[in-house]
Motif scaffolding. Structure first.
Motif, mmCIF file in Angstrom:
data_model
loop_
_atom_site.group_PDB
_atom_site.id
_atom_site.type_symbol
_atom_site.label_atom_id
_atom_site.label_comp_id
_atom_site.label_asym_id
_atom_site.label_seq_id
_atom_site.Cartn_x
_atom_site.Cartn_y
_atom_site.Cartn_z
ATOM 1 N N GLY A 1 37.552 38.637 52.669
ATOM 2 C CA GLY A 1 38.101 39.762 51.947
ATOM 3 C C GLY A 1 37.792 39.790 50.368
ATOM 4 N N ALA A 2 38.356 40.692 49.540
ATOM 5 C CA ALA A 2 38.164 40.881 48.287
ATOM 6 C C ALA A 2 39.523 40.248 47.572
ATOM 7 C CB ALA A 2 38.166 42.577 47.809
ATOM 8 N N TYR A 3 39.312 39.478 46.437
ATOM 9 C CA TYR A 3 40.394 38.987 45.771
ATOM 10 C C TYR A 3 39.953 39.259 44.243
ATOM 11 C CZ TYR A 3 40.840 35.405 49.618
ATOM 12 O OH TYR A 3 41.170 34.875 51.040
ATOM 13 N N LEU A 4 41.185 39.420 43.607
ATOM 14 C CA LEU A 4 41.398 39.681 42.031
ATOM 15 C C LEU A 4 41.893 38.370 41.617
ATOM 16 C CD1 LEU A 4 41.452 41.696 39.626
ATOM 17 C CD2 LEU A 4 43.947 41.611 39.987
ATOM 18 N N THR A 5 40.952 37.662 40.743
ATOM 19 C CA THR A 5 41.161 36.469 40.065
ATOM 20 C C THR A 5 42.416 36.685 39.143
ATOM 21 O OG1 THR A 5 39.557 36.833 37.994
ATOM 22 C CG2 THR A 5 38.784 35.517 40.023
ATOM 23 N N ALA A 6 43.306 35.891 39.235
ATOM 24 C CA ALA A 6 44.417 36.010 38.218
ATOM 25 C C ALA A 6 44.700 34.733 37.060
ATOM 26 C CB ALA A 6 45.843 35.734 39.250
ATOM 27 N N GLU A 7 45.696 34.380 36.918
ATOM 28 C CA GLU A 7 45.867 33.387 35.694
ATOM 29 C C GLU A 7 45.435 31.970 36.022
ATOM 30 O OE1 GLU A 7 49.659 32.639 37.856
ATOM 31 O OE2 GLU A 7 48.324 34.492 37.230
ATOM 32 N N LEU A 8 45.362 31.227 34.891
ATOM 33 C CA LEU A 8 44.991 29.692 34.958
ATOM 34 C C LEU A 8 46.384 28.987 35.205
ATOM 35 C CD1 LEU A 8 42.476 29.222 32.447
ATOM 36 C CD2 LEU A 8 41.935 28.829 35.037
ATOM 37 N N TYR A 9 46.468 28.014 35.629
ATOM 38 C CA TYR A 9 47.704 27.059 35.698
ATOM 39 C C TYR A 9 47.201 25.791 35.870
ATOM 40 C CZ TYR A 9 47.432 26.451 40.941
ATOM 41 O OH TYR A 9 46.999 26.057 41.987
ATOM 42 N N THR A 10 47.892 24.807 35.798
ATOM 43 C CA THR A 10 47.744 23.051 35.914
ATOM 44 C C THR A 10 48.617 22.726 37.003
ATOM 45 O OG1 THR A 10 46.962 22.839 33.576
ATOM 46 C CG2 THR A 10 47.330 21.040 34.901
ATOM 47 N N ALA B 1 34.873 37.090 49.441
ATOM 48 C CA ALA B 1 34.733 36.056 50.512
ATOM 49 C C ALA B 1 34.365 36.504 52.000
ATOM 50 C CB ALA B 1 35.720 35.176 50.791
ATOM 51 N N GLY B 2 33.182 36.187 52.475
ATOM 52 C CA GLY B 2 32.767 36.899 54.095
ATOM 53 C C GLY B 2 31.539 36.122 54.463
ATOM 54 N N ARG B 3 31.209 36.620 55.594
ATOM 55 C CA ARG B 3 29.843 36.045 56.005
ATOM 56 C C ARG B 3 29.171 37.246 56.614
ATOM 57 N NH1 ARG B 3 31.704 32.616 61.401
ATOM 58 N NH2 ARG B 3 32.952 34.289 62.349
ATOM 59 N N ALA B 4 27.738 37.294 56.741
ATOM 60 C CA ALA B 4 27.243 38.446 57.530
ATOM 61 C C ALA B 4 27.115 38.259 58.903
ATOM 62 C CB ALA B 4 25.811 38.307 57.024
ATOM 63 N N PRO C 1 43.853 43.779 53.499
ATOM 64 C CA PRO C 1 44.707 43.319 54.626
ATOM 65 C C PRO C 1 44.461 41.993 55.287
ATOM 66 C CG PRO C 1 44.248 45.900 54.768
ATOM 67 C CD PRO C 1 43.348 45.074 54.091
ATOM 68 N N SER C 2 43.081 41.741 55.188
ATOM 69 C CA SER C 2 42.710 40.370 55.321
ATOM 70 C C SER C 2 43.073 39.148 54.982
ATOM 71 C CB SER C 2 41.140 40.507 55.870
ATOM 72 O OG SER C 2 40.193 40.547 54.886
ATOM 73 N N ASP C 3 43.557 39.491 53.478
ATOM 74 C CA ASP C 3 43.967 38.358 52.765
ATOM 75 C C ASP C 3 44.870 38.546 51.809
ATOM 76 O OD1 ASP C 3 42.701 40.159 50.790
ATOM 77 O OD2 ASP C 3 41.080 38.943 49.878
ATOM 78 N N ALA C 4 45.760 39.487 52.377
ATOM 79 C CA ALA C 4 47.025 39.996 51.494
ATOM 80 C C ALA C 4 48.169 38.958 51.415
ATOM 81 C CB ALA C 4 47.561 41.188 52.575
#
Length: 206
Positions: A122-131, A203-206, A145-148
């Motif tokens: 699915g689709a992800y939004l990139t968020a903040e950096l952390y260590t 992220a996915g596959r054809a 819904p597939s990566d909620a």
């Protein structure tokens, strides 16, 4: 400048409250198709669809990432597509143990179930950096819904020794993560700098 922390729930609430205007998607989408050199066109089309569906959430479109889990793990399959320069950088990325229980080097299934140690589609939004335990890493917010449950599962971008080129050469496949997008320590700085906060990772596959 420190990056702010934003959860999926907080993101959706903020968008609903302030009513952000829709961004015009045409230019970045046309650019993605032209710049995605060597990327499966089926996945490019899905990423374009994700950009349209999550238009208000994705506020930076200069770089878009597509993880092609239809390819074996030994191959470069995390594609960082730079819309501004029209270039694509492809790197290795590991998939989750639960997606490849026999450690064949191929992803066999996706799952978003907590405790599955699998990769989620699915689709992800990139968020903040952390260590964290893997060093400098980037949080991800699942938009579909597939990566909620990405946040609850602590699915992030981080580095790992088992995602290195030497591992791919030695055993013909990478090691496996717990569902995170694990890249080589040699590549993590590039990935984190190119794929900054507010961008799309599909992220996915054809």
């Amino acid at each position: 400048m420190a990056e702010c922390f934003l959860t999926r729930r907080g993101l959706m609430a903020m968008l609903a409250t302030i009513g952000l205007p829709a961004k015009a998607p045409a230019a970045p989408q046309n650019g993605l198709a032209a710049a995605a050199h060597g990327v499966d066109p089926v996945l490019v089309a899905r990423a374009l669809d994700a950009l349209a569906r999550h238009n208000a959430a994705i506020w930076s479109r200069d770089v878009i990432a597509i993880a092609d889990f239809g390819r074996p793990s030994a191959m470069p399959r995390l594609h960082l597509i730079d819309i501004l320069t029209g270039t694509t950088t492809s790197l290795r990325v590991a998939h989750g143990k639960g997606s490849d229980p026999d450690h064949s080097g191929m992803l066999h299934s996706f799952s978003d179930v907590e405790g599955s140690a699998a990769t989620s589609e699915g689709a992800y939004l990139t968020a903040e950096l952390y260590t964290g335990v893997h060093g400098l890493s980037r949080r991800l917010i699942g938009l579909d819904p597939s990566d909620a449950h990405a946040e609850e599962r602590a699915i992030v971008i981080h580095s790992a020794w088992y995602a290195g080129e030497d591992v791919a050469i030695r055993q013909g496949k990478l090691g496996r993560s717990d569902g995170c997008f694990a890249v080589s320590p040699a590549d993590i700085a590039l990935v984190l700098s190119m794929l900054g906060q507010g961008r799309l990772l599909y992220a996915g596959r054809a």
